[in-house]
Design a protein around this motif. Structure first.
Motif, PDB file in Angstrom:
ATOM      1  N   VAL A   1      54.278  69.749   1.355  1.00 33.77           N
ATOM      2  CA  VAL A   1      54.064  68.792   0.692  1.00 33.77           C
ATOM      3  C   VAL A   1      52.688  68.186   0.816  1.00 33.77           C
ATOM      4  N   ALA A   2      52.202  67.938   2.180  1.00 35.51           N
ATOM      5  CA  ALA A   2      50.860  67.255   2.355  1.00 35.51           C
ATOM      6  C   ALA A   2      50.677  67.612   3.776  1.00 35.51           C
ATOM      7  N   ALA A   3      49.120  67.839   3.835  1.00 34.45           N
ATOM      8  CA  ALA A   3      48.627  67.899   5.323  1.00 34.45           C
ATOM      9  C   ALA A   3      47.467  66.885   5.703  1.00 34.45           C
ATOM     10  N   VAL A   4      47.132  66.735   6.706  1.00 40.76           N
ATOM     11  CA  VAL A   4      46.156  66.041   7.150  1.00 40.76           C
ATOM     12  C   VAL A   4      45.514  66.588   8.397  1.00 40.76           C
ATOM     13  N   SER A   5      44.127  66.361   8.656  1.00 42.95           N
ATOM     14  CA  SER A   5      43.384  66.944   9.576  1.00 42.95           C
ATOM     15  C   SER A   5      43.472  66.269  10.759  1.00 42.95           C
ATOM     16  N   TRP A   6      43.206  66.651  12.056  1.00 41.50           N
ATOM     17  CA  TRP A   6      43.331  65.983  13.419  1.00 41.50           C
ATOM     18  C   TRP A   6      42.889  64.561  13.247  1.00 41.50           C
ATOM     19  N   SER A   7      41.808  64.227  12.536  1.00 40.11           N
ATOM     20  CA  SER A   7      41.144  63.135  12.486  1.00 40.11           C
ATOM     21  C   SER A   7      41.871  62.055  11.860  1.00 40.11           C
ATOM     22  N   GLY A   8      42.418  62.777  10.745  1.00 36.07           N
ATOM     23  CA  GLY A   8      42.898  61.883   9.493  1.00 36.07           C
ATOM     24  C   GLY A   8      41.851  61.636   8.392  1.00 36.07           C
ATOM     25  N   GLY A   9      40.855  62.433   8.469  1.00 37.73           N
ATOM     26  CA  GLY A   9      39.661  62.139   7.622  1.00 37.73           C
ATOM     27  C   GLY A   9      39.975  63.176   6.604  1.00 37.73           C
ATOM     28  N   SER A  10      40.558  64.114   6.315  1.00 40.76           N
ATOM     29  CA  SER A  10      40.705  65.101   5.415  1.00 40.76           C
ATOM     30  C   SER A  10      42.341  65.185   4.967  1.00 40.76           C
ATOM     31  N   GLN A  11      42.672  65.157   3.840  1.00 41.69           N
ATOM     32  CA  GLN A  11      44.150  65.059   3.260  1.00 41.69           C
ATOM     33  C   GLN A  11      44.148  66.202   2.103  1.00 41.69           C
ATOM     34  N   TYR A  12      45.371  67.077   2.228  1.00 42.84           N
ATOM     35  CA  TYR A  12      45.790  68.283   1.365  1.00 42.84           C
ATOM     36  C   TYR A  12      47.095  67.785   0.688  1.00 42.84           C
ATOM     37  N   TYR A  13      47.156  68.049  -0.613  1.00 42.78           N
ATOM     38  CA  TYR A  13      48.444  68.015  -1.100  1.00 42.78           C
ATOM     39  C   TYR A  13      48.854  69.207  -1.979  1.00 42.78           C
ATOM     40  N   ALA A  14      50.381  69.314  -1.864  1.00 42.08           N
ATOM     41  CA  ALA A  14      51.041  70.202  -3.003  1.00 42.08           C
ATOM     42  C   ALA A  14      50.773  69.685  -4.484  1.00 42.08           C
TER      43      ALA A  14
ATOM     44  N   SER B   1      44.381  72.809  10.461  1.00 42.05           N
ATOM     45  CA  SER B   1      44.226  71.580   9.793  1.00 42.05           C
ATOM     46  C   SER B   1      44.369  72.182   8.138  1.00 42.05           C
ATOM     47  N   GLY B   2      45.294  71.378   7.197  1.00 37.76           N
ATOM     48  CA  GLY B   2      45.275  71.710   6.098  1.00 37.76           C
ATOM     49  C   GLY B   2      46.172  72.732   5.675  1.00 37.76           C
ATOM     50  N   SER B   3      46.540  73.528   6.714  1.00 43.03           N
ATOM     51  CA  SER B   3      47.808  74.575   6.538  1.00 43.03           C
ATOM     52  C   SER B   3      48.950  74.415   5.865  1.00 43.03           C
ATOM     53  N   TYR B   4      49.521  75.211   4.912  1.00 41.16           N
ATOM     54  CA  TYR B   4      50.684  75.066   4.347  1.00 41.16           C
ATOM     55  C   TYR B   4      51.736  75.927   4.577  1.00 41.16           C
ATOM     56  N   TYR B   5      51.495  76.758   5.907  1.00 45.26           N
ATOM     57  CA  TYR B   5      52.412  77.622   6.221  1.00 45.26           C
ATOM     58  C   TYR B   5      53.335  76.935   7.667  1.00 45.26           C
ATOM     59  N   PRO B   6      54.510  76.778   7.138  1.00 50.47           N
ATOM     60  CA  PRO B   6      55.397  76.255   8.469  1.00 50.47           C
ATOM     61  C   PRO B   6      55.279  77.044   9.608  1.00 50.47           C
ATOM     62  N   ARG B   7      55.258  78.366   9.648  1.00 56.09           N
ATOM     63  CA  ARG B   7      55.147  78.827  10.987  1.00 56.09           C
ATOM     64  C   ARG B   7      53.844  78.721  11.635  1.00 56.09           C
ATOM     65  N   GLU B   8      52.878  77.900  11.115  1.00 58.22           N
ATOM     66  CA  GLU B   8      51.648  77.616  11.931  1.00 58.22           C
ATOM     67  C   GLU B   8      52.054  76.386  12.602  1.00 58.22           C
ATOM     68  N   TYR B   9      53.177  75.423  12.336  1.00 60.66           N
ATOM     69  CA  TYR B   9      53.406  74.231  12.950  1.00 60.66           C
ATOM     70  C   TYR B   9      54.404  74.600  14.164  1.00 60.66           C
ATOM     71  N   ASP B  10      54.022  73.856  15.194  1.00 56.27           N
ATOM     72  CA  ASP B  10      54.750  74.251  16.414  1.00 56.27           C
ATOM     73  C   ASP B  10      55.563  73.110  16.927  1.00 56.27           C
ATOM     74  N   SER B  11      55.358  72.057  16.323  1.00 55.68           N
ATOM     75  CA  SER B  11      56.275  70.695  16.687  1.00 55.68           C
ATOM     76  C   SER B  11      56.958  70.357  15.488  1.00 55.68           C
ATOM     77  N   TRP B  12      58.178  69.809  15.526  1.00 54.25           N
ATOM     78  CA  TRP B  12      58.652  69.583  14.355  1.00 54.25           C
ATOM     79  C   TRP B  12      59.580  68.311  14.491  1.00 54.25           C
ATOM     80  N   GLY B  13      59.621  67.105  13.762  1.00 56.65           N
ATOM     81  CA  GLY B  13      60.675  66.125  13.822  1.00 56.65           C
ATOM     82  C   GLY B  13      61.991  66.610  13.377  1.00 56.65           C
ATOM     83  N   GLN B  14      62.872  65.495  13.185  1.00 61.68           N
ATOM     84  CA  GLN B  14      64.157  66.011  12.958  1.00 61.68           C
ATOM     85  C   GLN B  14      64.520  65.840  11.578  1.00 61.68           C
ATOM     86  N   GLY B  15      63.781  65.192  10.867  1.00 65.17           N
ATOM     87  CA  GLY B  15      63.831  65.209   9.366  1.00 65.17           C
ATOM     88  C   GLY B  15      64.624  63.722   8.925  1.00 65.17           C
ATOM     89  N   THR B  16      64.091  63.333   7.800  1.00 68.85           N
ATOM     90  CA  THR B  16      64.859  62.345   7.233  1.00 68.85           C
ATOM     91  C   THR B  16      64.898  62.173   5.722  1.00 68.85           C
TER      92      THR B  16
END
Length: 124
Positions: free
Chosen positions: A47-60, A103-118
């Motif tokens: 859906v969307a990504a943000v850099s570690w600082s919050g300064g860059s945003q990326y969107y589908a 930062s900015g990646s849209y590949y789920p496999r590169e994310y190693d921590s996940w919330g439970q979903g809402t």
């Protein structure tokens, strides 16, 4: 890093919701973040990504111009403001965190921590 997503609910088409993702652990401020979603019977999608600082945003493409991702490192929290919601936005929304090099990646496999979903449900 442990993540907990909240803020989902039922909203009419055209309405707005703000999702929150609270993180535990001091390293969240040095990590990239993102939101993904998964509708019934479909694969998880970026859906969307943000850099570690919050300064860059990326969107589908389907959400660009309607959604806004942000990250508040002082509060260890990431947000997804969703406006002009459509029935096709109905899904379980997951927040995720990755090392800052992703930062900015849209590949789920590169994310190693996940919330439970809402769950977000948009009625027509």
């Amino acid at each position: 890093v442990q993540l907990q997503a909240s803020g989902g609910g039922l909203v009419q088409a055209g309405g707005s919701l703000r999702l929150s993702c609270a993180a535990s652990g001091s390293t969240f401020s040095r990590r990239a973040g993102a939101w993904f979603r998964q509708a019934n019977g479909k694969e998880r999608e970026y859906v969307a990504a943000v850099s570690w600082s919050g300064g860059s945003q990326y969107y589908a493409a389907p959400v660009k111009g309607r959604f806004a991702i942000s990250k508040d490192n002082d509060k260890n929290t990431m947000y997804l403001q969703m406006n002009s919601l459509k029935p096709e936005d109905t899904a379980v929304y997951y927040c995720a965190s990755a090392p800052l090099s992703y930062s900015g990646s849209y590949y789920p496999r590169e994310y190693d921590s996940w919330g439970q979903g809402t769950l977000v449900t948009v009625s027509s």
